[in-house]
Write a protein that holds these residues in place. Structure first.
Motif, PDB file in Angstrom:
ATOM      1  N   ILE A   1     -12.656  -9.184   3.971  1.00 33.64           N
ATOM      2  CA  ILE A   1     -11.650  -9.869   3.174  1.00 33.64           C
ATOM      3  C   ILE A   1     -10.375  -9.028   3.160  1.00 33.64           C
ATOM      4  O   ILE A   1     -10.421  -7.815   2.992  1.00 33.64           O
ATOM      5  N   ASN A   2      -9.227  -9.666   3.318  1.00 35.48           N
ATOM      6  CA  ASN A   2      -7.935  -9.000   3.149  1.00 35.48           C
ATOM      7  C   ASN A   2      -7.571  -9.033   1.674  1.00 35.48           C
ATOM      8  O   ASN A   2      -7.677 -10.084   1.030  1.00 35.48           O
ATOM      9  N   PHE A   3      -7.131  -7.896   1.159  1.00 34.25           N
ATOM     10  CA  PHE A   3      -6.731  -7.805  -0.239  1.00 34.25           C
ATOM     11  C   PHE A   3      -5.264  -7.436  -0.342  1.00 34.25           C
ATOM     12  O   PHE A   3      -4.821  -6.447   0.248  1.00 34.25           O
ATOM     13  N   CYS A   4      -4.513  -8.247  -1.097  1.00 31.92           N
ATOM     14  CA  CYS A   4      -3.118  -7.956  -1.441  1.00 31.92           C
ATOM     15  C   CYS A   4      -3.064  -7.668  -2.929  1.00 31.92           C
ATOM     16  O   CYS A   4      -3.523  -8.471  -3.733  1.00 31.92           O
ATOM     17  N   MET A   5      -2.502  -6.555  -3.273  1.00 35.46           N
ATOM     18  CA  MET A   5      -2.200  -6.273  -4.669  1.00 35.46           C
ATOM     19  C   MET A   5      -0.750  -6.694  -4.874  1.00 35.46           C
ATOM     20  O   MET A   5       0.137  -6.259  -4.140  1.00 35.46           O
ATOM     21  N   PHE A   6      -0.528  -7.581  -5.825  1.00 35.70           N
ATOM     22  CA  PHE A   6       0.803  -8.131  -6.102  1.00 35.70           C
ATOM     23  C   PHE A   6       1.053  -7.944  -7.587  1.00 35.70           C
ATOM     24  O   PHE A   6       0.484  -8.662  -8.415  1.00 35.70           O
ATOM     25  N   THR A   7       1.853  -6.952  -7.946  1.00 40.21           N
ATOM     26  CA  THR A   7       1.897  -6.518  -9.327  1.00 40.21           C
ATOM     27  C   THR A   7       3.271  -6.017  -9.742  1.00 40.21           C
ATOM     28  O   THR A   7       4.085  -5.658  -8.895  1.00 40.21           O
ATOM     29  N   ASN A   8       3.504  -5.982 -11.032  1.00 37.71           N
ATOM     30  CA  ASN A   8       4.695  -5.345 -11.588  1.00 37.71           C
ATOM     31  C   ASN A   8       4.502  -3.845 -11.734  1.00 37.71           C
ATOM     32  O   ASN A   8       5.433  -3.118 -12.025  1.00 37.71           O
ATOM     33  N   SER A   9       3.287  -3.388 -11.543  1.00 42.03           N
ATOM     34  CA  SER A   9       2.952  -1.959 -11.679  1.00 42.03           C
ATOM     35  C   SER A   9       3.205  -1.256 -10.349  1.00 42.03           C
ATOM     36  O   SER A   9       2.281  -0.904  -9.629  1.00 42.03           O
ATOM     37  N   SER A  10       4.464  -1.054 -10.025  1.00 37.30           N
ATOM     38  CA  SER A  10       4.819  -0.538  -8.705  1.00 37.30           C
ATOM     39  C   SER A  10       4.791   0.991  -8.622  1.00 37.30           C
ATOM     40  O   SER A  10       5.183   1.564  -7.615  1.00 37.30           O
ATOM     41  N   ASN A  11       4.307   1.629  -9.643  1.00 37.08           N
ATOM     42  CA  ASN A  11       4.188   3.078  -9.682  1.00 37.08           C
ATOM     43  C   ASN A  11       3.446   3.587  -8.450  1.00 37.08           C
ATOM     44  O   ASN A  11       2.435   3.016  -8.044  1.00 37.08           O
ATOM     45  N   LYS A  12       3.940   4.667  -7.846  1.00 36.15           N
ATOM     46  CA  LYS A  12       3.311   5.240  -6.645  1.00 36.15           C
ATOM     47  C   LYS A  12       1.833   5.563  -6.871  1.00 36.15           C
ATOM     48  O   LYS A  12       1.010   5.398  -5.987  1.00 36.15           O
ATOM     49  N   GLN A  13       1.507   5.987  -8.069  1.00 31.59           N
ATOM     50  CA  GLN A  13       0.115   6.304  -8.402  1.00 31.59           C
ATOM     51  C   GLN A  13      -0.772   5.064  -8.245  1.00 31.59           C
ATOM     52  O   GLN A  13      -1.866   5.146  -7.692  1.00 31.59           O
ATOM     53  N   TYR A  14      -0.308   3.914  -8.721  1.00 31.85           N
ATOM     54  CA  TYR A  14      -1.067   2.671  -8.562  1.00 31.85           C
ATOM     55  C   TYR A  14      -1.164   2.277  -7.098  1.00 31.85           C
ATOM     56  O   TYR A  14      -2.224   1.879  -6.613  1.00 31.85           O
ATOM     57  N   ARG A  15      -0.058   2.368  -6.380  1.00 34.52           N
ATOM     58  CA  ARG A  15      -0.054   2.034  -4.956  1.00 34.52           C
ATOM     59  C   ARG A  15      -1.082   2.889  -4.208  1.00 34.52           C
ATOM     60  O   ARG A  15      -1.910   2.369  -3.469  1.00 34.52           O
ATOM     61  N   ASP A  16      -1.043   4.182  -4.427  1.00 35.56           N
ATOM     62  CA  ASP A  16      -1.967   5.092  -3.740  1.00 35.56           C
ATOM     63  C   ASP A  16      -3.413   4.793  -4.096  1.00 35.56           C
ATOM     64  O   ASP A  16      -4.286   4.796  -3.231  1.00 35.56           O
ATOM     65  N   ARG A  17      -3.668   4.517  -5.358  1.00 34.43           N
ATOM     66  CA  ARG A  17      -5.048   4.225  -5.794  1.00 34.43           C
ATOM     67  C   ARG A  17      -5.553   2.927  -5.165  1.00 34.43           C
ATOM     68  O   ARG A  17      -6.677   2.852  -4.680  1.00 34.43           O
TER      69      ARG A  17
END
Length: 86
Positions: A37-53
């Motif tokens: 499955i392809n997963f896209c995270m689409f969020t207002n939480s654009s913090n680098k920490q969230y992106r990396d996690r």
């Protein structure tokens, strides 16, 4: 999570903030079982920490709702066109 298991989608779009279970938890649990499955995270939480996690947990894409809507639409279009060719 039940809908994902029942419907067997090619693409799942998640936000980090969701009721009951956050998107990172959903991503982690489904990714353990399903690598296809392809997963896209689409969020207002654009913090680098969230992106990396999210990327570490198996997200294929991470988009900021404030800036990346066009990129999300392009990924969806590309994945849909690739799926038609199968």
């Amino acid at each position: 999570m039940q809908i994902i298991e029942d419907k067997n989608p090619d693409l799942v779009i998640l936000d980090i903030r969701m009721p009951e279970m956050n998107g990172i938890e959903v991503l982690k649990k489904i990714r353990e079982k399903r690598k296809d499955i392809n997963f896209c995270m689409f969020t207002n939480s654009s913090n680098k920490q969230y992106r990396d996690r999210c990327l570490a947990e198996g997200a294929d894409y991470f988009f900021d709702k404030n800036f990346d809507i066009q990129q999300l639409l392009e990924v969806i279009s590309t994945l849909a066109n690739n799926h038609k060719g199968e």
